[in-house]
Design a protein around this motif. Structure first.
Motif, short mmCIF file in Angstrom:
data_model
loop_
_atom_site.label_atom_id
_atom_site.label_comp_id
_atom_site.label_asym_id
_atom_site.label_seq_id
_atom_site.Cartn_x
_atom_site.Cartn_y
_atom_site.Cartn_z
N ILE A 196 49.97 9.24 -30.46
CA ILE A 196 49.93 7.92 -30.16
C ILE A 196 48.60 7.14 -29.84
O ILE A 196 48.00 7.83 -29.07
N ILE A 197 48.17 6.52 -30.96
CA ILE A 197 47.08 5.67 -30.73
C ILE A 197 46.95 4.41 -29.83
O ILE A 197 47.67 3.53 -30.10
N THR A 198 45.94 4.30 -28.99
CA THR A 198 45.78 3.19 -28.09
C THR A 198 44.50 2.77 -27.65
O THR A 198 43.61 3.75 -28.06
N THR A 199 44.28 1.62 -27.12
CA THR A 199 43.05 1.23 -26.53
C THR A 199 43.48 1.34 -24.84
O THR A 199 44.46 1.13 -24.63
N PRO A 200 42.26 1.68 -24.20
CA PRO A 200 42.93 1.71 -22.61
C PRO A 200 42.70 0.37 -21.82
O PRO A 200 42.10 0.35 -20.87
N ASP A 201 43.54 -0.54 -22.61
CA ASP A 201 43.83 -1.67 -21.85
C ASP A 201 45.13 -1.95 -21.44
O ASP A 201 45.99 -1.32 -21.94
N THR A 202 45.28 -2.74 -20.37
CA THR A 202 46.65 -2.70 -19.69
C THR A 202 47.63 -3.49 -20.75
O THR A 202 48.82 -3.16 -21.00
N LEU A 203 47.09 -4.37 -21.58
CA LEU A 203 48.02 -4.97 -22.66
C LEU A 203 48.58 -4.18 -23.65
O LEU A 203 49.68 -4.06 -23.92
N ALA A 204 47.78 -3.12 -23.96
CA ALA A 204 48.35 -2.29 -25.12
C ALA A 204 49.12 -1.12 -24.45
O ALA A 204 50.21 -0.63 -25.11
N LEU A 205 48.76 -0.99 -23.11
CA LEU A 205 49.79 0.29 -22.40
C LEU A 205 51.12 -0.34 -22.31
O LEU A 205 51.82 0.45 -22.23
N VAL A 246 44.49 -1.51 -33.19
CA VAL A 246 44.01 -0.59 -32.12
C VAL A 246 43.01 0.69 -33.00
O VAL A 246 42.73 1.56 -32.52
N GLY A 247 43.25 0.61 -34.34
CA GLY A 247 42.39 1.59 -35.12
C GLY A 247 43.15 2.65 -35.54
O GLY A 247 42.79 3.92 -36.00
N LYS A 248 44.65 2.46 -35.80
CA LYS A 248 45.69 3.71 -35.82
C LYS A 248 45.22 4.18 -37.21
O LYS A 248 45.24 5.33 -37.32
N VAL A 300 53.05 15.25 -39.23
CA VAL A 300 52.59 14.62 -38.27
C VAL A 300 52.48 13.16 -38.06
O VAL A 300 52.20 12.54 -39.30
N LEU A 301 53.20 12.32 -37.23
CA LEU A 301 53.26 11.10 -37.18
C LEU A 301 52.11 10.69 -36.43
O LEU A 301 51.81 10.87 -35.46
N VAL A 302 51.56 9.59 -36.93
CA VAL A 302 50.72 8.63 -36.50
C VAL A 302 51.21 7.31 -36.10
O VAL A 302 51.42 6.29 -36.87
N SER A 303 51.39 6.88 -34.66
CA SER A 303 51.76 5.60 -34.08
C SER A 303 50.86 4.80 -33.38
O SER A 303 50.14 5.49 -32.49
N SER A 304 51.02 3.33 -33.38
CA SER A 304 50.09 2.56 -32.08
C SER A 304 50.91 1.87 -31.25
O SER A 304 50.51 1.75 -30.33
#
Length: 351
Positions: free
Chosen positions: A223-232, A74-76, A65-69
Motif C-alpha cells: 500500500i502506497i501512501t503519503t504520511p498525512d492524516t488525509l491519506a491515512l 500519492v505516486g502509486k 504483487v499488488l500495488v494499491s494506494s
C-alpha cells in the motif's frame, strides 16, 4: 429506445462504450471469441451461484504483487514501475512484468516510455501479447484505446491520450478479467513464465481491487501512501479491505516522507515527525507496528521527471544521481528485497 434513434446517433452512443470497434458486452476488449483462455465468471454470492469461485493463478505467472494506494495522487504507479525494475535487478535475475489495471486512468505506458504504442498483437489462441520496454513486458488498457476521433486544437494529430473509457461496472469487470487471464506473459520469451507480475491497481476500494482479490491467487500486497492524516483515512479502509479478502499484506511504502536539505543534509519531515516513531499519530492511527513500514522514500524531483520521460528512476546509475536520489534508490531496492523475501518465504516447501 436505442432503435428509435437515427443510425448516426446509435453509432455515436455505441462508440462511447467501446475501446475501439463495436464489441459485445461479454467481450469488451474485442478478443477473438474462439480463445481457449476463458476467464472466470464475475464473483457472486447466493445459493444459485454456489458462492465465490476458487482463486486461481494468472496464466504463465508464478507470483503476483499488488500495488494499491487507496487514494489517488500519492505516486502509486511511479512506485509500481520502479518496484518492477528493482525486482528485475535483484541477484535472482527475476523475470518481471507490469499489469496496469487502472482502467479509467492508465499511466503505466507513459511511465515506461510506451506512450502512443500500437495496439497489442494476439497469439494464435487470441491472447494479448504484452508490449515490452526497458526489458519489462507490460499490458495496459491504454494500448487498446482508439485515437480520439476529434483531436484537440493544440495537437492536431489523433492520439488515444484523451480517449475516455465510458463504461459501467459490469463492462469494467469483464475487461479486468480479460486483462488478467487473457494476456500471454510467456509470448516472445521462449515460453518462460514471469517470476513476478506487479499489478498496478486503481485508487480506492471499488470493483477492480475487489475482483482481483476474489479471483487471483496473490502473494504480496503493498500500500502506497503519503504520511498525512488525509491519506491515512483512506489507507485504513484499504488495509481493512485487504484483510477482509485474506490477502497477504506486506506493508506500507511512504512516498514523499521527507525532504533532504541540499545544504544541511538533514531529513525534514514534510507532514510532521518520523512515521516510524511509536509516538507518531500516523502509526497509532494505523494500529500497525513499525515493521509494516517497508520503505520511506524522500521527495526527489528527478523521480517525477524520469516518469514523465518514460525512464524509471531506478534504472539510472549511481553516478547519474545526486545524494537524495541515491537514498531514494536504496530505499526502493530495499522494498523490492523485502517483497521478494516475503514471497520466497511464503512459498518455501514445508519440511
Amino acid at each position: 429506445m436505442l432503435r428509435s434513434l437515427p443510425s448516426l446517433n446509435r453509432t455515436i452512443i455505441r462508440s462511447l462504450f467501446t475501446s475501439s470497434l463495436p464489441r459485445s458486452h461479454e467481450n469488451p476488449l474485442g478478443l477473438p471469441s474462439n480463445t481457449s483462455r476463458v476467464p472466470p465468471q464475475i464473483p457472486r454470492r447466493g445459493p444459485v451461484s454456489g458462492g465465490l469461485p476458487p482463486k486461481r493463478k494468472i496464466p504463465n505467472v508464478k507470483h503476483v504483487v499488488l500495488v494499491s494506494s487507496c487514494k489517488g495522487g500519492v505516486g502509486k504507479s511511479t512506485i509500481a514501475v520502479n518496484l518492477a525494475v528493482c525486482l528485475s535487478l535483484l541477484p535472482q535475475r527475476l523475470r518481471v512484468g507490469i499489469l496496469d489495471l487502472d482502467i479509467f486512468g492508465p499511466s503505466i505506458p507513459t511511465l515506461m516510455g510506451l506512450k502512443g504504442a500500437e495496439e497489442p498483437e494476439l497469439t494464435e489462441d487470441g491472447a494479448l501479447i504484452p508490449i515490452t520496454n526497458h526489458g519489462i513486458p507490460t499490458m495496459s488498457m491504454a494500448y487498446l484505446l482508439p485515437p480520439l476521433a476529434q483531436p484537440s486544437s493544440h495537437d492536431p494529430t489523433p492520439t488515444n491520450e484523451d480517449t475516455p473509457v465510458v463504461w459501467r461496472g459490469l463492462m469494467v469487470q469483464k475487461a479486468v478479467q480479460q486483462l488478467l487471464f487473457q494476456t500471454d506473459w510467456s509470448a516472445r520469451s521462449a515460453g518462460s513464465k514471469l517470476d513476478v507480475l506487479v499489478v498496478d491497481l486503481p485508487p480506492g476500494t471499488g470493483d477492480i481491487p475487489l475482483s482481483v482479490g476474489q479471483l487471483v491467487d496473490v502473494d504480496s500486497t503493498l500500500i502506497i501512501t503519503t504520511p498525512d492524516t488525509l491519506a491515512l483515512s483512506d489507507v485504513r479502509r484499504g488495509v481493512a479491505m485487504f484483510r477482509k479478502l485474506n490477502l497477504p499484506l506486506t506493508g506500507l511504502v511512504i512516498n514523499n516522507s521527507y525532504f533532504i536539505c541540499p545544504g544541511c543534509k538533514e531529513r525534514h519531515y514534510l507532514f510532521g515527525g518520523n512515521p516510524k516513531d511509536e509516538q507518531n499519530a500516523f502509526m497509532k492511527s494505523m494500529g500497525m507496528g513499525g515493521d509494516k513500514i517497508v520503505g520511506e522514500l524522500p521527495l526527489v524531483v528527478d523521480v517525477g521527471r524520469g516518469g514523465e520521460n518514460g525512464v524509471p528512476f531506478a534504472l539510472l546509475g549511481r553516478g547519474a544521481v545526486e545524494e537524495p536520489g541515491e537514498v531514494w534508490q536504496t530505499a526502493m531496492r530495499n522494498v523490492a528485497e523485502r517483497v521478494w523475501k516475503e514471497i520466497a518465504h511464503s512459498n518455501a516447501p514445508v519440511r
